[in-house]
Design an enzyme around this catalytic site. Structure first.
Site, PDB file in Angstrom:
ATOM      1  N   ASP A 193       0.820  -1.210   0.000  1.00  0.00           N
ATOM      2  CA  ASP A 193       0.000   0.000   0.000  1.00  0.00           C
ATOM      3  C   ASP A 193       0.855   1.261   0.000  1.00  0.00           C
ATOM      4  O   ASP A 193       0.441   2.304  -0.503  1.00  0.00           O
ATOM      5  CB  ASP A 193      -0.924  -0.019   1.227  1.00  0.00           C
ATOM      6  CG  ASP A 193      -1.745   1.246   1.359  1.00  0.00           C
ATOM      7  OD1 ASP A 193      -2.382   1.626   0.354  1.00  0.00           O
ATOM      8  OD2 ASP A 193      -1.761   1.859   2.440  1.00  0.00           O
ATOM      9  N   LEU A 274      -6.989   5.096   2.290  1.00  0.00           N
ATOM     10  CA  LEU A 274      -7.187   6.435   1.735  1.00  0.00           C
ATOM     11  C   LEU A 274      -5.980   6.898   0.923  1.00  0.00           C
ATOM     12  O   LEU A 274      -6.077   7.878   0.187  1.00  0.00           O
ATOM     13  CB  LEU A 274      -7.475   7.432   2.863  1.00  0.00           C
ATOM     14  CG  LEU A 274      -8.904   7.390   3.413  1.00  0.00           C
ATOM     15  CD1 LEU A 274      -9.020   8.260   4.639  1.00  0.00           C
ATOM     16  CD2 LEU A 274      -9.902   7.838   2.351  1.00  0.00           C
ATOM     17  N   ARG A 275      -4.857   6.211   1.081  1.00  0.00           N
ATOM     18  CA  ARG A 275      -3.733   6.544   0.209  1.00  0.00           C
ATOM     19  C   ARG A 275      -4.125   6.394  -1.249  1.00  0.00           C
ATOM     20  O   ARG A 275      -3.631   7.107  -2.119  1.00  0.00           O
ATOM     21  CB  ARG A 275      -2.543   5.629   0.512  1.00  0.00           C
ATOM     22  CG  ARG A 275      -1.746   5.985   1.746  1.00  0.00           C
ATOM     23  CD  ARG A 275      -0.431   5.234   1.766  1.00  0.00           C
ATOM     24  NE  ARG A 275       0.324   5.515   2.983  1.00  0.00           N
ATOM     25  CZ  ARG A 275       0.271   4.785   4.076  1.00  0.00           C
ATOM     26  NH1 ARG A 275      -0.529   3.728   4.110  1.00  0.00           N
ATOM     27  NH2 ARG A 275       0.982   5.100   5.147  1.00  0.00           N
ATOM     28  N   ALA A 276      -4.975   5.417  -1.532  1.00  0.00           N
ATOM     29  CA  ALA A 276      -5.385   5.177  -2.915  1.00  0.00           C
ATOM     30  C   ALA A 276      -6.046   6.421  -3.504  1.00  0.00           C
ATOM     31  O   ALA A 276      -5.749   6.810  -4.641  1.00  0.00           O
ATOM     32  CB  ALA A 276      -6.332   3.975  -2.978  1.00  0.00           C
TER      33      ALA A 276
END
Length: 635
Positions: A193, A274-276
């Site tokens: 991730d 939420l990095r996505a």
């Protein structure tokens, strides 16, 4: 300097090139992980990209690659009055697999400390890669805590070192490039991730394309300078394109509807991080800038999603990554042609206005764009030098003292140190005689480290017999898969020995590579006689090969009815007891699978010879078996 194969000459691999160009335009994306077979142009493309990046201006001899207008006060070169500035290529630093934290993050400058008795910082590879690229080949083989530290530094753009009496921070804006071959093991989802983008690459399968790859490679090897000259115009055009995209990037934007589309994609493809969302926004803007546009499009978001989402969808070890391309295309078409907004109603129903009308931007909340604009380049975490925690309680492992591996916690006096504790050695020398500083062997101290220790769970399963054995093997299969899920989080290893017929077989060597384990466990053989002695001999050999590794737990599932002798000669049962005596002292759990009406109690005798815990598992389900083993591991 070795000649570099031109980036523009790489045949095919469009997604790989696109991902690398995104990182070149916006290093805050978080780098790119390239997975694929050897010989698929992974490292060639990475090195080629560094060669076409616009040059940077720096001072000769600067170990931090300081920006000329913002020199670091701690930099001895840039903080001086006289410094020679010049334009040079972007740093491309290759991180060796054996690199230590000191080498990567920086450490006390031992030479200056000995010469002047003063503490000084020696910059590491992160400082050398600042404003450039840090390349890690076979990143999946790098120690997890080191990968985590690198990814945190790349995300924050700052490296903070607090150790050995030092407290130093310096910029570390690097583009992190990692390559790996999945057959040699995967990264944990938590580390996957942290890579902004990921690309799966493979060698071309089309003969004409393969022939062109070989033709260009042979031409390059025959005349590197001449080959590079042929591609010089394309390389210069690419360099200019990257520079223009960087200049345009601050002006690029996503409309409110595309902000919603980004979040809709992440929810639809079940991406929890939420990095996505953040990386997807950044990557889409970078693609627009590369195309010379200020406004990103739904197609930019779609292309970025193919690089941002697949590796984040995988939440369990046995789930496969990937995106439903048809669904992605359908959602992109809908985002490109959104329906008109609902008409305002004031009391009674009103007819729609003539024509399509102009769509009004949704400003309710108007927080998404502001939040994104205000988000720091790094997004999540602060870098620490200490090895990161493995996570919540479900991922804890026992601490163990180690001289070679783990986190440095203290120092002990040792005239023959395996790893010199520089801080403690210098302190001892200074305190011993402050007026006449000199380091002697009596001052030397050794580093003591604490490492997180996993376990090796070796299951030895009786696969002889018929229906009962098949049922037992189904239980074992479920247990092994559950334990492998644990191993994936805890960095444990699981191995499986099955014995039947005339021999025992190591079906699953010690590993935590879950895909490999799943393939090995799809079909477990059953039936035949019971070569228990062979299984114990193989278990002893397997454990002996793991000395110095994870703490073992031996789990034996058998009724103990041995009937196959070693080398076809002798008493099979007596041989099994003798081998059990040799294994005594190894933490062992014997699970009795005897189900006959007349019971011989051989499994209990085997447990006594092993000095092991004994449990009957007449009614033990696969889930209960898994729970039992976890309890014996203190979980």
């Amino acid at each position: 300097m070795s000649p570099i194969y031109p980036f523009a000459a790489v045949v095919g691999q469009q997604q790989l090139k696109q991902a690398l160009l995104i990182c070149a335009v916006d290093p805050t994306v978080g780098g790119v992980l390239v997975r694929g077979d050897k010989g698929s142009a992974k490292s060639t493309a990475a090195r080629g990209l560094a060669a076409v990046l616009p040059p940077i201006r720096r001072a000769a001899g600067c170990g931090y690659n300081c920006e000329p207008d913002h020199p670091l006060p701690l930099c001895p070169v840039c903080s001086g009055d006289a410094r020679a500035l010049h334009d040079g290529p972007v740093p491309f630093i290759n991180l060796p697999l054996g690199a230590t934290e000191d080498r990567v993050l920086g450490s006390l400058d031992f030479e200056k400390a000995l010469q002047g008795g003063k503490q000084a910082f020696k910059p590491g590879l992160l400082a050398a890669a600042h404003r450039g690229m840090l390349y890690i080949d076979e990143v999946n083989l790098l120690a997890d805590h080191l990968v985590d530290v690198l990814l945190d530094a790349a995300a924050m753009g700052v490296n903070t070192v607090e150790r050995e009496g030092l407290a130093v921070s310096h910029p570390a804006r690097v583009t992190l490039l990692g390559t790996m071959n999945q057959e040699e093991g995967d990264l944990r989802p938590q580390l996957l991730d942290r890579f902004g983008l990921m690309v799966d690459v493979a060698a071309p399968r089309e003969p004409l394309q393969r022939a062109e790859v070989v033709r260009r490679r042979l031409a390059f090897e025959a005349d590197p300078a001449g080959f590079a000259a042929q591609w010089q115009a394309d390389s210069e055009a690419l360099r200019a394109k990257i520079a223009a995209a960087r200049a345009l990037l601050p002006q690029t934007r996503l409309s409110d509807s595309l902000f919603h589309f980004v979040s809709e994609l992440c929810c639809e493809f079940e991406v929890s991080s939420l990095r996505a969302d953040i990386v997807l926004n950044k990557a889409a803007r970078a693609l627009a800038a590369l195309d010379g546009r200020v406004d990103a499009s739904a197609e930019d978001v779609r292309d970025a999603a193919r690089l941002v989402l697949p590796h984040r969808r995988r939440s369990k070890p046995f789930e496969q990554s990937g995106l439903d391309q048809d669904k992605l295309e359908q959602m992109t078409r809908q985002a490109s042609n959104p329906p008109p907004p609902p008409q305002e109603r004031n009391g009674a129903d009103q007819p729609p206005p003539d024509g399509d009308g102009e769509q009004q931007a949704d400003t309710s909340g108007h927080g998404a764009e502001q939040i994104f604009a205000a988000a720091p380049a790094g997004d999540i975490a602060r870098i620490r030098v200490q090895a990161p925690s493995s996570g919540d309680a479900a991922g804890r492992r026992s601490d163990g003292a180690s001289r070679q591996r783990g986190h440095y916690v203290r120092a002990e006096a040792n005239p023959q140190p395996a790893q010199l504790a520089v801080d403690a050695t210098l302190r001892h020398a200074l305190l011993r005689d402050p007026n006449n500083f000199a380091v002697t062997r009596a001052d030397l101290h050794d580093k003591v480290r604490v490492a997180k220790q996993g376990n090796l769970i070796l299951l030895v399963v009786d696969a002889s017999g018929s229906m009962a054995a098949r049922q037992r093997m189904e239980q074992v299969k479920g247990t092994v898969l559950s334990l492998l899920e644990d191993a994936y989080r805890r960095r444990d290893q699981v191995a499986l020995i099955a014995f039947r017929g005339q021999q025992a077989e190591l079906l699953l060597p010690p590993c935590n590579r879950v895909e490999q384990a799943e393939r090995a466990l799809r079909e477990l053989p059953t039936g035949g006689r019971t070569p228990l002695a062979h299984a114990l001999a193989l278990a002893a050999d397997t454990l002996s090969r793991q000395l110095g590794g994870p703490a073992p737990l031996l789990v034996i599932l058998s009724d103990g009815r041995a009937n196959v002798a070693l080398d076809g000669d002798g008493d099979p049962w007596r041989q099994a007891l003798d081998l059990a005596g040799q294994l005594a002292g190894t933490p062992t759990l014997v699970l009795d699978t005897e189900q006959d009406f007349v019971r011989l109690g051989r499994a209990r005798e085997l447990a006594e010879a092993l000095g092991a815990e004994y449990l009957a598992c007449d009614a033990l389900t696969g889930e209960q078996l898994t729970l039992t083993i976890r309890q014996r591991l203190g979980r």
